[in-house]
Write a protein that holds these residues in place. Structure first.
Motif, short mmCIF file in Angstrom:
data_model
loop_
_atom_site.label_atom_id
_atom_site.label_comp_id
_atom_site.label_asym_id
_atom_site.label_seq_id
_atom_site.Cartn_x
_atom_site.Cartn_y
_atom_site.Cartn_z
N ALA A 82 46.37 -43.83 19.29
CA ALA A 82 45.93 -42.34 19.17
C ALA A 82 47.30 -41.67 18.31
O ALA A 82 47.01 -40.96 17.31
N PHE A 83 48.41 -42.16 18.72
CA PHE A 83 49.59 -41.38 18.07
C PHE A 83 49.38 -41.88 16.47
O PHE A 83 49.84 -41.16 15.50
N LEU A 84 49.42 -43.23 16.39
CA LEU A 84 49.34 -43.82 14.96
C LEU A 84 48.10 -43.15 14.28
O LEU A 84 48.38 -43.04 12.87
N GLU A 85 47.03 -43.34 14.57
CA GLU A 85 46.01 -42.45 13.99
C GLU A 85 46.26 -40.86 13.66
O GLU A 85 46.09 -40.66 12.36
N MET A 86 46.89 -40.20 14.51
CA MET A 86 47.42 -38.83 14.10
C MET A 86 48.28 -38.76 12.97
O MET A 86 48.35 -38.03 12.00
N MET A 87 49.49 -39.93 12.80
CA MET A 87 50.48 -39.90 11.98
C MET A 87 49.83 -40.36 10.66
O MET A 87 50.20 -40.04 9.81
N ASN A 105 53.67 -49.01 5.88
CA ASN A 105 54.85 -49.41 6.38
C ASN A 105 55.26 -48.79 7.56
O ASN A 105 56.01 -49.51 8.46
N THR A 106 55.26 -47.39 7.53
CA THR A 106 55.90 -46.53 8.40
C THR A 106 55.03 -46.78 9.66
O THR A 106 55.67 -46.80 10.97
N LEU A 107 53.86 -46.80 9.65
CA LEU A 107 53.02 -46.99 10.83
C LEU A 107 53.48 -48.33 11.40
O LEU A 107 53.39 -48.33 12.59
N SER A 108 53.52 -49.46 10.56
CA SER A 108 53.88 -50.46 11.11
C SER A 108 55.22 -50.61 11.85
O SER A 108 55.44 -51.21 12.89
N SER A 109 56.15 -49.73 11.24
CA SER A 109 57.70 -49.77 11.95
C SER A 109 57.49 -49.04 13.25
O SER A 109 58.08 -49.37 14.23
N TYR A 110 56.55 -47.77 13.37
CA TYR A 110 56.49 -47.12 14.56
C TYR A 110 55.58 -48.02 15.78
O TYR A 110 56.22 -47.96 16.96
N ARG A 111 54.78 -48.83 15.17
CA ARG A 111 54.15 -49.76 16.00
C ARG A 111 54.97 -50.63 16.77
O ARG A 111 55.08 -50.88 17.91
N ARG A 112 55.61 -51.32 15.80
CA ARG A 112 56.52 -52.44 16.33
C ARG A 112 57.66 -51.53 17.28
O ARG A 112 58.01 -52.18 18.46
N ALA A 166 68.81 -45.63 16.47
CA ALA A 166 68.62 -44.26 16.18
C ALA A 166 66.96 -44.23 15.78
O ALA A 166 66.16 -43.25 15.89
N ARG A 167 66.70 -45.11 14.85
CA ARG A 167 65.18 -44.97 14.34
C ARG A 167 64.23 -45.44 15.35
O ARG A 167 63.29 -44.72 15.66
N LYS A 168 64.77 -46.19 16.55
CA LYS A 168 63.61 -46.55 17.65
C LYS A 168 63.63 -45.21 18.38
O LYS A 168 62.55 -44.95 18.78
N LEU A 169 64.65 -44.59 18.73
CA LEU A 169 64.64 -43.24 19.41
C LEU A 169 63.79 -42.28 18.71
O LEU A 169 63.06 -41.56 19.43
N SER A 170 63.98 -42.17 17.42
CA SER A 170 63.33 -41.25 16.58
C SER A 170 61.87 -41.52 16.83
O SER A 170 61.01 -40.48 16.83
N ALA A 171 61.38 -42.66 16.80
CA ALA A 171 59.89 -43.23 16.92
C ALA A 171 59.42 -42.73 18.54
O ALA A 171 58.37 -42.25 18.59
N LEU A 222 52.33 -36.68 22.92
CA LEU A 222 51.87 -36.69 23.87
C LEU A 222 51.98 -34.95 24.65
O LEU A 222 50.65 -34.64 25.16
N TYR A 223 52.85 -34.69 24.27
CA TYR A 223 53.36 -33.23 24.98
C TYR A 223 52.24 -32.00 24.29
O TYR A 223 51.60 -31.33 24.66
N ALA A 224 52.21 -32.33 22.78
CA ALA A 224 51.19 -31.28 22.10
C ALA A 224 49.77 -31.50 22.39
O ALA A 224 49.02 -30.66 22.47
N GLU A 225 49.34 -32.66 22.62
CA GLU A 225 48.15 -33.02 23.23
C GLU A 225 47.74 -32.68 24.77
O GLU A 225 46.71 -32.88 25.03
N GLY A 226 48.72 -32.31 25.37
CA GLY A 226 48.48 -31.97 26.81
C GLY A 226 48.45 -33.40 27.64
O GLY A 226 47.96 -33.22 28.96
N LEU A 227 48.99 -34.54 27.22
CA LEU A 227 49.06 -35.83 27.80
C LEU A 227 50.37 -35.79 28.71
O LEU A 227 50.28 -36.80 29.58
N ARG A 228 51.18 -35.10 28.40
CA ARG A 228 52.34 -35.10 29.42
C ARG A 228 52.74 -33.74 29.53
O ARG A 228 52.67 -32.84 28.37
N SER A 229 53.58 -33.32 30.44
CA SER A 229 53.89 -31.84 30.62
C SER A 229 55.64 -31.83 30.46
O SER A 229 56.24 -30.72 30.41
#
Length: 308
Positions: A9-14, A23-30, A69-74, A82-89
Protein backbone atom coordinates in the motif's frame (compact mmCIF):
# COMPACT_ATOMS: atom_id res chain seq x y z
CA UNK A 1 -3.71 -5.85 7.16
CA UNK A 2 -0.29 -7.55 7.57
CA UNK A 3 3.11 -5.94 7.01
CA UNK A 4 3.64 -7.13 3.38
CA UNK A 5 0.21 -5.72 2.45
CA UNK A 6 1.01 -2.41 4.15
CA UNK A 7 4.35 -2.20 2.37
CA UNK A 8 2.51 -2.73 -0.93
CA UNK A 9 0.00 0.00 0.00
CA UNK A 10 2.87 2.35 0.83
CA UNK A 11 4.60 1.65 -2.50
CA UNK A 12 1.35 2.21 -4.39
CA UNK A 13 0.97 5.58 -2.68
CA UNK A 14 4.58 6.54 -3.51
CA UNK A 15 3.96 5.66 -7.16
CA UNK A 16 0.53 7.24 -7.56
CA UNK A 17 0.86 10.35 -5.37
CA UNK A 18 4.61 11.06 -5.38
CA UNK A 19 5.46 9.81 -8.87
CA UNK A 20 8.34 7.71 -7.54
CA UNK A 21 10.42 6.01 -10.24
CA UNK A 22 10.73 2.24 -10.58
CA UNK A 23 14.27 2.38 -9.20
CA UNK A 24 13.11 4.35 -6.16
CA UNK A 25 10.25 1.94 -5.53
CA UNK A 26 12.58 -1.04 -5.84
CA UNK A 27 14.98 0.53 -3.37
CA UNK A 28 12.17 1.20 -0.87
CA UNK A 29 10.92 -2.37 -1.28
CA UNK A 30 14.35 -3.88 -0.62
CA UNK A 31 14.96 -1.69 2.44
CA UNK A 32 11.53 -2.30 3.97
CA UNK A 33 11.60 -6.05 3.32
CA UNK A 34 15.06 -6.23 4.88
CA UNK A 35 13.77 -4.41 7.96
CA UNK A 36 10.64 -6.63 8.08
CA UNK A 37 12.81 -9.74 8.04
CA UNK A 38 14.80 -8.42 10.99
CA UNK A 39 11.66 -7.77 13.09
CA UNK A 40 10.25 -11.18 12.13
CA UNK A 41 7.96 -9.85 9.42
CA UNK A 42 5.92 -7.64 11.74
CA UNK A 43 7.39 -4.34 10.58
CA UNK A 44 4.13 -2.37 10.69
CA UNK A 45 3.84 -3.04 14.44
CA UNK A 46 7.55 -2.46 15.24
CA UNK A 47 8.44 -0.55 18.41
CA UNK A 48 11.24 2.06 18.59
CA UNK A 49 13.48 -0.57 20.24
CA UNK A 50 12.92 -2.89 17.25
CA UNK A 51 13.96 -0.20 14.77
CA UNK A 52 16.98 0.72 16.88
CA UNK A 53 18.01 -2.95 17.02
CA UNK A 54 17.66 -3.16 13.24
CA UNK A 55 19.86 -0.08 12.72
CA UNK A 56 22.47 -1.57 15.06
CA UNK A 57 22.32 -4.78 13.04
CA UNK A 58 22.93 -3.15 9.66
CA UNK A 59 25.79 -1.14 11.17
CA UNK A 60 27.30 -4.41 12.47
CA UNK A 61 26.88 -5.92 9.01
CA UNK A 62 29.21 -3.24 7.69
CA UNK A 63 26.77 -1.01 5.81
CA UNK A 64 28.18 2.47 5.13
CA UNK A 65 26.68 5.42 6.99
CA UNK A 66 25.08 6.60 3.73
CA UNK A 67 23.34 3.22 3.29
CA UNK A 68 22.19 3.22 6.92
CA UNK A 69 20.76 6.72 6.46
CA UNK A 70 18.93 5.65 3.29
CA UNK A 71 17.35 2.66 5.05
CA UNK A 72 16.25 4.83 7.97
CA UNK A 73 14.77 7.34 5.52
CA UNK A 74 12.70 4.56 3.91
CA UNK A 75 11.43 3.54 7.34
CA UNK A 76 10.56 7.13 8.25
CA UNK A 77 8.53 7.48 5.04
CA UNK A 78 6.79 4.16 5.67
CA UNK A 79 5.75 4.97 9.25
CA UNK A 80 4.74 8.49 8.27
CA UNK A 81 2.38 6.90 5.73
CA UNK A 82 0.95 4.48 8.34
CA UNK A 83 0.36 7.37 10.75
CA UNK A 84 -1.31 9.52 8.08
CA UNK A 85 -3.59 6.62 7.14
CA UNK A 86 -4.58 6.03 10.76
CA UNK A 87 -2.92 2.61 10.76
CA UNK A 88 -0.62 3.59 13.63
CA UNK A 89 -0.97 6.14 16.39
CA UNK A 90 2.76 6.82 16.64
CA UNK A 91 6.00 6.92 14.65
CA UNK A 92 8.69 4.59 16.08
CA UNK A 93 11.42 6.38 14.11
CA UNK A 94 10.62 9.79 15.60
CA UNK A 95 13.27 9.65 18.34
CA UNK A 96 16.01 8.06 16.24
CA UNK A 97 19.02 10.05 14.99
CA UNK A 98 20.30 9.59 11.47
CA UNK A 99 23.70 7.88 11.25
CA UNK A 100 26.50 10.41 10.99
CA UNK A 101 28.09 10.44 7.58
CA UNK A 102 31.85 10.56 7.62
CA UNK A 103 33.14 13.73 6.07
CA UNK A 104 35.09 12.75 3.00
CA UNK A 105 38.65 13.95 2.75
CA UNK A 106 39.35 16.45 -0.02
CA UNK A 107 41.17 15.24 -3.10
CA UNK A 108 44.68 16.60 -3.25
CA UNK A 109 48.01 16.18 -5.01
CA UNK A 110 51.44 15.29 -3.71
CA UNK A 111 54.18 17.92 -3.70
CA UNK A 112 55.96 15.96 -6.42
CA UNK A 113 52.88 15.94 -8.67
CA UNK A 114 52.29 19.64 -8.08
CA UNK A 115 55.93 20.32 -8.95
CA UNK A 116 55.56 18.39 -12.21
CA UNK A 117 52.44 20.36 -13.09
CA UNK A 118 54.09 23.74 -12.44
CA UNK A 119 57.29 22.72 -14.25
CA UNK A 120 55.28 21.69 -17.31
CA UNK A 121 53.42 25.01 -17.32
CA UNK A 122 56.75 26.89 -17.07
CA UNK A 123 58.27 24.90 -19.96
CA UNK A 124 55.28 25.56 -22.22
CA UNK A 125 55.31 29.27 -21.35
CA UNK A 126 58.80 29.67 -22.89
CA UNK A 127 58.32 27.29 -25.81
CA UNK A 128 59.38 29.34 -28.86
CA UNK A 129 57.90 26.75 -31.24
CA UNK A 130 54.35 27.72 -30.26
CA UNK A 131 52.32 30.05 -32.46
CA UNK A 132 51.23 33.45 -31.17
CA UNK A 133 47.82 32.40 -29.81
CA UNK A 134 49.18 29.18 -28.27
CA UNK A 135 52.05 31.09 -26.67
CA UNK A 136 49.61 33.62 -25.21
CA UNK A 137 47.47 30.81 -23.81
CA UNK A 138 50.53 29.09 -22.33
CA UNK A 139 51.66 32.28 -20.58
CA UNK A 140 48.17 32.79 -19.15
CA UNK A 141 47.92 29.19 -17.94
CA UNK A 142 51.36 29.39 -16.30
CA UNK A 143 50.33 32.55 -14.46
CA UNK A 144 47.02 30.98 -13.40
CA UNK A 145 48.52 27.81 -11.91
CA UNK A 146 51.40 29.62 -10.19
CA UNK A 147 49.03 32.16 -8.60
CA UNK A 148 46.53 29.47 -7.59
CA UNK A 149 49.15 27.30 -5.89
CA UNK A 150 50.80 30.33 -4.25
CA UNK A 151 47.56 31.72 -2.83
CA UNK A 152 44.98 28.93 -2.51
CA UNK A 153 42.34 31.20 -4.03
CA UNK A 154 38.91 29.90 -4.93
CA UNK A 155 38.70 29.50 -8.70
CA UNK A 156 36.04 32.24 -8.91
CA UNK A 157 38.40 34.59 -7.03
CA UNK A 158 41.33 33.66 -9.27
CA UNK A 159 39.73 34.21 -12.68
CA UNK A 160 38.20 37.52 -11.57
CA UNK A 161 41.41 39.08 -10.21
CA UNK A 162 41.74 42.76 -11.21
CA UNK A 163 44.71 43.87 -13.32
CA UNK A 164 45.93 46.01 -10.43
CA UNK A 165 47.23 42.87 -8.68
CA UNK A 166 49.85 42.48 -11.43
CA UNK A 167 50.54 46.19 -11.80
CA UNK A 168 51.41 46.57 -8.12
CA UNK A 169 53.75 43.57 -8.25
CA UNK A 170 53.77 43.15 -4.47
CA UNK A 171 54.39 40.10 -2.28
CA UNK A 172 50.86 40.29 -0.84
CA UNK A 173 47.52 41.49 -2.14
CA UNK A 174 43.96 41.82 -0.91
CA UNK A 175 41.27 39.58 -2.37
CA UNK A 176 37.53 39.98 -1.87
CA UNK A 177 36.00 36.56 -1.20
CA UNK A 178 32.74 35.05 0.02
CA UNK A 179 30.46 37.39 1.93
CA UNK A 180 32.34 40.33 0.41
CA UNK A 181 35.09 39.77 3.00
CA UNK A 182 38.64 40.84 2.27
CA UNK A 183 41.72 38.83 3.17
CA UNK A 184 45.43 39.14 2.55
CA UNK A 185 47.09 36.42 0.47
CA UNK A 186 50.78 35.93 -0.39
CA UNK A 187 52.41 35.74 -3.82
CA UNK A 188 55.50 33.61 -4.31
CA UNK A 189 58.36 34.96 -6.41
CA UNK A 190 57.58 32.35 -9.10
CA UNK A 191 53.96 33.53 -9.22
CA UNK A 192 55.05 37.16 -9.55
CA UNK A 193 57.46 36.30 -12.39
CA UNK A 194 54.73 34.34 -14.22
CA UNK A 195 52.29 37.24 -13.79
CA UNK A 196 54.85 39.74 -15.12
CA UNK A 197 55.44 37.61 -18.21
CA UNK A 198 51.69 37.28 -18.81
CA UNK A 199 51.06 40.98 -18.21
CA UNK A 200 53.87 42.00 -20.60
CA UNK A 201 52.35 39.87 -23.36
CA UNK A 202 48.66 40.67 -22.77
CA UNK A 203 49.24 44.43 -23.06
CA UNK A 204 50.52 43.87 -26.60
CA UNK A 205 47.13 42.46 -27.61
CA UNK A 206 44.67 45.35 -28.11
CA UNK A 207 41.45 43.51 -27.12
CA UNK A 208 43.11 42.38 -23.86
CA UNK A 209 45.16 45.46 -23.01
CA UNK A 210 42.17 47.67 -22.22
CA UNK A 211 40.51 45.15 -19.88
CA UNK A 212 40.40 45.83 -16.11
CA UNK A 213 40.75 42.06 -15.47
CA UNK A 214 44.07 40.27 -15.08
CA UNK A 215 42.73 37.34 -17.14
CA UNK A 216 40.36 38.95 -19.65
CA UNK A 217 38.20 37.03 -22.08
CA UNK A 218 35.37 37.58 -24.53
CA UNK A 219 32.74 36.39 -22.06
CA UNK A 220 29.68 37.88 -20.40
CA UNK A 221 31.70 38.69 -17.26
CA UNK A 222 34.67 40.03 -19.23
CA UNK A 223 37.11 37.67 -17.55
CA UNK A 224 38.15 34.07 -18.11
CA UNK A 225 35.28 31.63 -17.33
CA UNK A 226 36.15 29.16 -14.59
CA UNK A 227 35.12 26.25 -16.82
CA UNK A 228 37.71 27.26 -19.44
CA UNK A 229 40.46 27.33 -16.83
CA UNK A 230 39.37 23.96 -15.44
CA UNK A 231 39.50 22.45 -18.93
CA UNK A 232 42.94 23.92 -19.66
CA UNK A 233 44.22 22.70 -16.27
CA UNK A 234 43.17 19.13 -17.05
CA UNK A 235 44.97 19.33 -20.39
CA UNK A 236 48.12 20.58 -18.66
CA UNK A 237 47.92 17.73 -16.14
CA UNK A 238 47.68 15.15 -18.92
CA UNK A 239 50.75 16.63 -20.63
CA UNK A 240 52.59 16.48 -17.29
CA UNK A 241 51.80 12.77 -16.94
CA UNK A 242 49.13 13.27 -14.26
CA UNK A 243 45.67 11.71 -14.64
CA UNK A 244 43.39 14.55 -15.71
CA UNK A 245 40.52 13.06 -13.68
CA UNK A 246 42.61 13.64 -10.56
CA UNK A 247 42.93 17.40 -10.94
CA UNK A 248 40.73 20.48 -10.85
CA UNK A 249 41.22 24.06 -9.62
CA UNK A 250 39.69 22.98 -6.31
CA UNK A 251 42.20 20.12 -5.98
CA UNK A 252 45.07 22.59 -6.46
CA UNK A 253 43.56 24.80 -3.74
CA UNK A 254 43.48 21.75 -1.44
CA UNK A 255 47.10 20.99 -2.35
CA UNK A 256 48.05 24.54 -1.30
CA UNK A 257 46.47 24.00 2.15
CA UNK A 258 47.72 20.43 2.65
CA UNK A 259 51.31 21.24 1.69
CA UNK A 260 51.37 24.25 4.02
CA UNK A 261 50.21 22.10 6.94
CA UNK A 262 52.62 19.29 6.07
CA UNK A 263 55.45 21.79 6.26
CA UNK A 264 54.55 23.26 9.63
CA UNK A 265 51.85 25.90 9.05
CA UNK A 266 49.26 26.56 11.75
CA UNK A 267 45.65 25.55 11.09
CA UNK A 268 44.40 29.05 11.99
CA UNK A 269 46.78 30.63 9.50
CA UNK A 270 45.57 28.27 6.76
CA UNK A 271 41.98 29.12 7.68
CA UNK A 272 42.70 32.81 7.10
CA UNK A 273 44.53 32.18 3.82
CA UNK A 274 41.68 30.04 2.46
CA UNK A 275 39.06 32.57 3.53
CA UNK A 276 37.10 30.13 5.71
CA UNK A 277 34.87 32.05 8.11
CA UNK A 278 34.67 29.06 10.47
CA UNK A 279 37.60 26.94 11.65
CA UNK A 280 35.38 23.83 11.40
CA UNK A 281 35.54 24.13 7.60
CA UNK A 282 39.34 24.05 7.71
CA UNK A 283 39.31 21.06 10.03
CA UNK A 284 38.90 18.72 7.05
CA UNK A 285 42.70 19.02 6.98
CA UNK A 286 43.25 17.71 10.51
CA UNK A 287 44.35 14.36 9.04
CA UNK A 288 47.37 16.22 7.63
CA UNK A 289 48.18 17.59 11.09
CA UNK A 290 47.78 14.12 12.62
CA UNK A 291 50.21 12.64 10.10
CA UNK A 292 52.68 15.46 10.83
CA UNK A 293 52.45 14.92 14.58
CA UNK A 294 53.00 11.17 14.23
CA UNK A 295 56.07 11.86 12.07
CA UNK A 296 57.31 14.44 14.58
CA UNK A 297 57.02 11.99 17.49
CA UNK A 298 58.58 9.14 15.51
CA UNK A 299 61.50 11.31 14.42
CA UNK A 300 62.24 13.19 17.64
CA UNK A 301 60.81 11.44 20.69
CA UNK A 302 63.63 9.91 22.81
CA UNK A 303 61.68 6.64 23.20
CA UNK A 304 60.88 6.30 19.48
CA UNK A 305 62.30 3.28 17.72
CA UNK A 306 64.90 4.60 15.24
CA UNK A 307 66.29 1.18 14.33
CA UNK A 308 64.00 0.50 11.37
Amino acid sequence: MNSPARIEAFLEMMSAERGASDNTLSSYRRDLEDAAEHVRGNLAAAAPADIRAYLNDIAARGFAATSQARKLSALRQFFKFLYAEGLRSDDPTGTLDSPRKERSLPKTMSEAETGRLLDRAAIEAVDTALGDSAHLAALRLHALVEVLYATGLRVSELVSLPLTVALRDERFFLVRGKGNKERMVPLSEKARIAMRAWQAERKRVPPLAASPWLFPALSESGHLPRQVFARELKGLAARAGIASAKISPHVLRHAFASHLLQNGADLRAVQQLLGHSDISTTQIYTHVLEERLVRLVNDHHPLADHTS
